[in-house]
Structures are given as structure tokens and as C-alpha cells.
Design an enzyme around this catalytic site. Structure first.
Site, PDB file in Angstrom:
ATOM      1  N   SER A 150      30.917  26.513  41.691  1.00  0.00           N
ATOM      2  CA  SER A 150      32.020  25.717  41.820  1.00  0.00           C
ATOM      3  C   SER A 150      31.621  24.217  41.876  1.00  0.00           C
ATOM      4  O   SER A 150      30.780  23.737  41.150  1.00  0.00           O
ATOM      5  CB  SER A 150      33.305  26.024  42.260  1.00  0.00           C
ATOM      6  N   ASP A 300      35.367  33.249  33.413  1.00  0.00           N
ATOM      7  CA  ASP A 300      34.984  32.643  34.718  1.00  0.00           C
ATOM      8  C   ASP A 300      36.060  31.081  34.431  1.00  0.00           C
ATOM      9  O   ASP A 300      35.801  30.231  33.592  1.00  0.00           O
ATOM     10  CB  ASP A 300      33.657  31.254  34.231  1.00  0.00           C
ATOM     11  N   HIS A 329      35.260  33.919  38.111  1.00  0.00           N
ATOM     12  CA  HIS A 329      34.795  32.574  38.592  1.00  0.00           C
ATOM     13  C   HIS A 329      33.894  32.778  39.959  1.00  0.00           C
ATOM     14  O   HIS A 329      34.591  33.544  40.627  1.00  0.00           O
ATOM     15  CB  HIS A 329      35.707  31.485  38.915  1.00  0.00           C
TER      16      HIS A 329
END
Length: 603
Positions: A150, A300, A329
């Protein structure tokens, strides 16, 4: 079934087989070396260095630049992992001959300074200076990779964009390419709940509010005791001073709503827009010899898989690879309804190791002989390989009253009032990107989608594979001057079970399309989302709007039907458009169609 690669024909050497061939050779130190590194402007950043014990010479380094604590302090006699965000990287890389360098970005953890924005451009310059510091260390062999999930994943893009000669390979995992459209404004629709929940997370971390942080599943261990001081700060006086500076950090809801149009300048800084916090804006500065592995999952968030695809396609002059799995995610869950269990079985970090071994350490891993793209097809529960993206050509289904069919339908209209109470629920693709611990996905979709108008195709006569981005090519009118248009695809199985497949969003204000710029290559229509290209609708007047649905790979079984559903909001996740005025959306069926990347499935 599982997402494991066991016996998969999609690789010549599967990631799990490669990992077996690379056993650990070094021990991990009990604690890392830890110190402050001072930036050119005087800001001190907290740095941990994990070195492989017993290494006989300099080693390559992998950098993680994170806002989520490089390491936690622990209460006396406390138990648990001090590095919940870096431990998997440490445990994979350090025993196999890499140094792992983990840095608290300025304004977070034990680092000093304040954060002036999300993914601040200052962090890019800090990464350059950290790279300079790494190559000056006696344990460094002058080669640097970068990775992270991320935020740290995008940070690896930014590091590579500095052009630093030591950077050889990056693995941006589950990371944005365009922060505006991949993250907070997919299709121009604002994810208001995400902004609020993420702000709560950052206040809990940046301000060292342990009373708040303990409510977040990832950090619920009651023994965690704030950011770990560096070695030169044995009593924690410096980390307490640093945390005081964090009180001046930006607040996400206020900041992101100042950027309510893509690439719009901040009202107080004409040099700053959403481009500054997006990797695409600096990708031209990435040297052509930097290898890039783009990784995402089908669930995601509401744009990260698009980001991985756009990163892969945009950076085609570089050595590039693309991996798309049945994950949410960060791959915390296998999201397939047919999974063996919640935890993914695919050796993602083993695949990362193989990539770094090939492009950073210089080992011959056979990776260059593999197909550049691998993806997992749900409901077929199998991995596939591809030489290019998209791997499946589109075919068109046309709208007719209540139906989808191969030929154009009659020129009739269908009016669908929006229900502003509709929600897709709590176990959805929206939760995990807000650090909400969703474990089961769309389990009540059959009930929820029943409230929406829908159009069904005929039952499939054989198994069909949908791989890529479907596009709803709609001619549609709204009773209001603006609207959210949310499109869903479902599989209606022969026994009537309805399963969520994917969705797409578009704010009607942003319906205008544009040519793809060099820094954003994608197989779907591009929009600038600029203020000067946004235009209200004329109520009641139909216009063409192409809604891009999020990519997936899904096998429709023989006898199943594909269902298209339409909504005007998702009450628990997006901003209401327009406020308090639920629009009536009228489809002109004879002029509307679905473009579907659909082909017969062959195992």
C-alpha cells in the site's frame, strides 16, 4: 480450493518450487541496528537495519519507507511481533542474504517532522537521501531494492523516480498509480467513509494514541507500546519530542476534499495537486533498467488492481511483471468463495524473493523465461499466464427489457429511481483499504442485490471466462444534474445463488473522456477528472457514459447467467450525489450495451 500454485502449469518453475530451492542461510538478529539519519533540512528519520548474521561481505538492501511504524516498543514482559508491518519481509529476505532497511517517514513513528500531505513530495526527497546513506554504509554492496504494501509500495515507485543509480528493482505491492482515481475518487465518486476511517488510524499512530490504536485489528495487541525509540534514545525522550511534532500533521478528510478534482491545485499552494502524491506523475524519471513487479488482488479496494495494470502497461520500457490474485488489500484474505480458508496459500513473499534474486542480487532464477503476467481465475480456482494485457478480447451484449442479448434491443426506455438507502454491506472491497478487518466478502449479496434493477443474460451453454475490465456503455438520462452511476456484475447460478463478481463507479459530472497520456496507459477509457472538463447534466437528456468496471478473472459455470445491476449510491461507502436528491436514472436500452472480456474457459 486454494490459491496455491501447487502443480500449476502457469509457471515453468512455480513460486513455491523456487522458494524450496532457496532455504535460509543466515540468522536474523534479535534486534536491528537503529539510529536517526538527518535529512538535508535537519529533520531526523528513525531507521532500522536488519543485517543477515554471518554474511561475509557487503549485501544488497531492500528499503521499506513506511508511515505505519517501522517497529513498536513493547510493554515490560510483553509478547508479540514488534514489526507487524515489516516482519514478513524481514523473515523472507534477511535469512537469504539481504539487508532490510525500514524507515519511519517524517512525521510518523519515531521520526521527527510533520506531514504536510498524504504521500508528501518531501518523502520522495527523503528516500533519495536515505538511498545515499545506505550506499555509504560498509555493509552495502551499492544495490538497492524497495517494496512494501500500500503506502510503502507507492513509496518504492517514488524512490525509483529519484533516478538514484543504486536502485535496481522495486515491488510495489497493492499500491496506487493515481492516488486520486485509484484510491479516494474512483470514477470521480468520493469515498467519504474511507477518508474518515483512515484519518482515525493516522491520528492513533502519529499521535501515539494507544487507546485508539488498540481498536484497530492489525494493532490490537495490548502489549504494543507506541513507536520504538532508536538506540541513541534509551529513555524515549527523543521519540516523545518527535510525537509532539506530529500534532501538526495534516488531517485526511480536510486535505483530500481540497483535491476534489483530479490535478486541482491546493487553494494555498499553486504548485501542489493530486499529481504530486501519485506515482504516475514522476514515472518518466524512473530509469529504464529498474525492474518493476506490480502486484494486486481482484478485491483490492476500488482501484488498486487498475493501478497495478496501469503501472505494468505504462512502464513497458522496463523489465516488468504483473501478478493479480484472489486477494483483498495486502493479501490478508483469499476472497474466493471457494477458498480452503481465509489465509492465502500462494507464496507471495517467495515470488518477491525470486524477483529480487533475479534483478537485485543477480542470481539466475529463470524468472525472465516466465510469462510476464500471471492471474488467478476465481470459480475456476486456477492460475493462468498471459503474454499481454488484456488477455481476453471483448464481446458485446446489448440491453433489452430485463435482459442482455447478443443483438441490439428495442429503442425503449427504462426508468430506475435511485434508492439512497442501498448499501453493498460491510464485508466488501471497501473495508480492508480502511484498515477494517473484513474476512468474508459479499456473503449477503444475494439479498442486497435483489433491491436493485437488473438485466440478465441467457444461461451460458458452457463455462465462460471473464478476465479484464468490463465496460458498461450506457446511454442514460438523469432527473438531476449530477448522479453516481454504480454498475454491478453478478453470477446467477443454476440453483438461483447470486454471487458478486465486480463493480464500477462513475460520477456523471466526469463523463467526458480523453486520450491516455504517456504516464497512464490502460485498456479502459481515460478521464482527466479536471474541473474544466466536468459538466452538469441537463436533466432528462440522455448522454453516452462508459462506466469502467474493476478488473477480475471469474469463471461463469455452465447454466449460470450474467447479471447487470444498477444503483445510484452505496450508502456506507460513497458520498451522496446529489445531496438529498436521489436521481431517477433512465436507461435507453436500444443504445446501451456491455463490453465483456469473455471467452470459453479452457482448463
Amino acid at each position: 480450493m486454494a490459491d496455491a500454485d501447487t502443480d500449476s502449469a502457469a509457471w515453468r518453475v512455480t513460486p513455491s518450487s523456487y522458494l524450496k530451492s532457496r532455504p535460509p542461510e543466515h540468522a536474523i538478529p534479535a534486534v536491528p541496528r537503529s539510529q536517526y539519519v538527518t535529512m538535508a533540512d535537519g529533520c531526523r528519520l528513525a531507521v532500522d537495519v536488519w543485517l543477515p548474521e554471518g554474511a561475509t561481505g557487503p549485501v544488497p538492501a531492500v528499503l521499506i519507507h513506511t508511515p505505519y511504524y517501522r517497529r513498536f516498543a513493547m510493554k515490560p514482559d510483553g509478547q508479540g511481533e514488534r514489526c507487524p508491518n515489516a516482519a514478513k519481509f524481514r523473515d523472507m529476505l534477511v535469512p537469504r542474504g539481504y539487508a532490510l532497511v525500514v524507515v519511519d517517514i517524517r512525521g510518523t513513528g519515531a521520526s521527527f517532522g510533520t506531514r504536510d500531505s498524504f504521500r508528501s513530495p518531501r518523502e520522495r526527497e527523503d528516500a533519495r537521501e536515505i538511498a545515499d546513506w545506505i550506499v555509504a554504509q560498509p555493509w552495502s554492496d551499492q544495490r538497492i531494492g524497495a517494496t512494501g504494501i500500500s503506502y510503502p509500495g507507492a513509496a518504492s515507485d517514488f524512490l525509483a523516480s529519484t533516478g538514484h543509480p543504486a536502485v535496481k528493482a522495486i515491488v510495489p505491492l497493492f499500491a496506487v498509480w493515481d492516488t486520486w482515481s485509484d484510491h479516494y475518487y474512483p470514477g470521480g465518486v468520493f469515498l467519504n467513509r474511507l477518508a474518515q476511517v483512515y484519518d482515525e488510524l493516522m491520528v492513533a499512530m502519529d499521535h501515539d494514541r494507544r487507546d485508539l490504536l488498540g481498536k484497530i485489528a492489525y494493532f490490537s495487541n495490548p502489549d504494543l507500546a507506541g513507536p520504538m525509540p532508536v538506540d541513541e534514545d534509551p529513555d524515549g525522550a527523543l521519540v516523545r519530542e518527535a510525537v509532539k511534532q506530529h500534532q501538526g500533521n495534516f488531517r485526511m478528510p480536510d486535505f483530500i476534499t481540497d483535491l476534489n478534482f483530479r490535478e486541482q491545485k491546493l487553494p494555498y499552494d499553486a504548485s501542489f495537486s493530486s499529481a504530486n502524491i501519485s506515482p504516475y506523475s514522476v514515472c518518466k524519471s524512473i530509469r529504464k533498467d529498474v525492474a518493476i513487479y506490480a502486484v494486486s488482488g481482484w478485491m483490492d479496494g476500488v482501484g488498486y488492481a487498475n493501478a497495478a495494470i496501469a503501472r505494468y502497461l505504462t512502464m513497458q520500457g522496463n523489465p516488468t511483471h504483473l501478478l493479480l490474485g484472489p486477494w483483498d488489500h495486502g493479501a490478508r484474505c483469499n476472497v474466493s468463495p471457494w477458498r480452503n480458508g481465509v489465509d492465502p496459500e500462494f507464496p507471495l513473499f517467495g515470488e518477491m524473493l525470486r524477483f529480487f534474486d533475479e534483478y537485485l542480487m543477480g542470481r539466475d532464477t529463470g524468472l525472465r523465461a516466465e510469462a510476464p503476467i500471471h492471474f488467478f481465475s476465481m470459480h475456476g480456482e486456477t492460475w493462468q499466464e498471459a503474454a499481454s494485457w488484456p488477455p481476453v478480447p471483448a464481446q458485446r451484449l446489448h440491453f433489452a427489457p430485463g435482459a442482455l442479448q447478443p443483438t441490439p434491443g428495442p429503442a425503449v426506455e427504462a426508468a430506475h429511481p435511485s434508492d439512497f438507502s442501498f448499501s453493498s454491506g460491510e464485508g466488501t472491497r471497501y473495508e480492508r483499504i480502511a484498515a477494517i478487518n473484513a474476512l468474508d466478502y459479499y456473503t449477503d449479496w444475494g439479498v442486497r442485490q435483489a433491491a436493485l434493477p437488473h438485466y440478465d443474460a441467457a444461461p451460458f451453454e458452457q463455462e465462460m471466462e471473464l478476465t479484464g475490465n468490463a465496460i458498461a456503455d450506457l446511454t442514460i438520462a438523469s432527473s438531476e444534474a449530477d448522479a453516481s452511476i454504480i454498475c454491478y456484475l453478478s453470477e446467477v447460478e443454476a440453483d438461483g445463488t447470486v454471487r458478486y463478481v465486480t463493480e464500477g463507479l462513475l460520477r456523471a459530472l466526469h463523463r467526458k473522456e480523453a486520450e491516455h497520456p504517456p504516464e497512464y496507459q490502460a485498456p479502459w477509457p481515460f478521464r482527466t477528472y479536471h474541473r474544466d472538463e466536468a459538466a452538469p447534466l441537463t436533466p432528462g437528456v440522455a448522454e453516452r457514459m462508459r462506466v469502467v468496471l474493476l478488473p477480475t478473472s471469474w469463471i461463469f459455470k455452465k447454466g449460470s447467467r450474467l447479471r447487470f445491476s444498477l444503483a445510484g449510491t452505496d450508502a456506507d461507502h460513497v458520498k451522496q450525489i446529489p445531496h438529498g436528491r436521489p436521481p431517477v436514472l433512465t436507461l435507453h436500452l436500444g443504445a446501451s450495451a456491455l463490453d465483456l472480456p469473455l471467452r470459453p474457459f479452457q482448463e
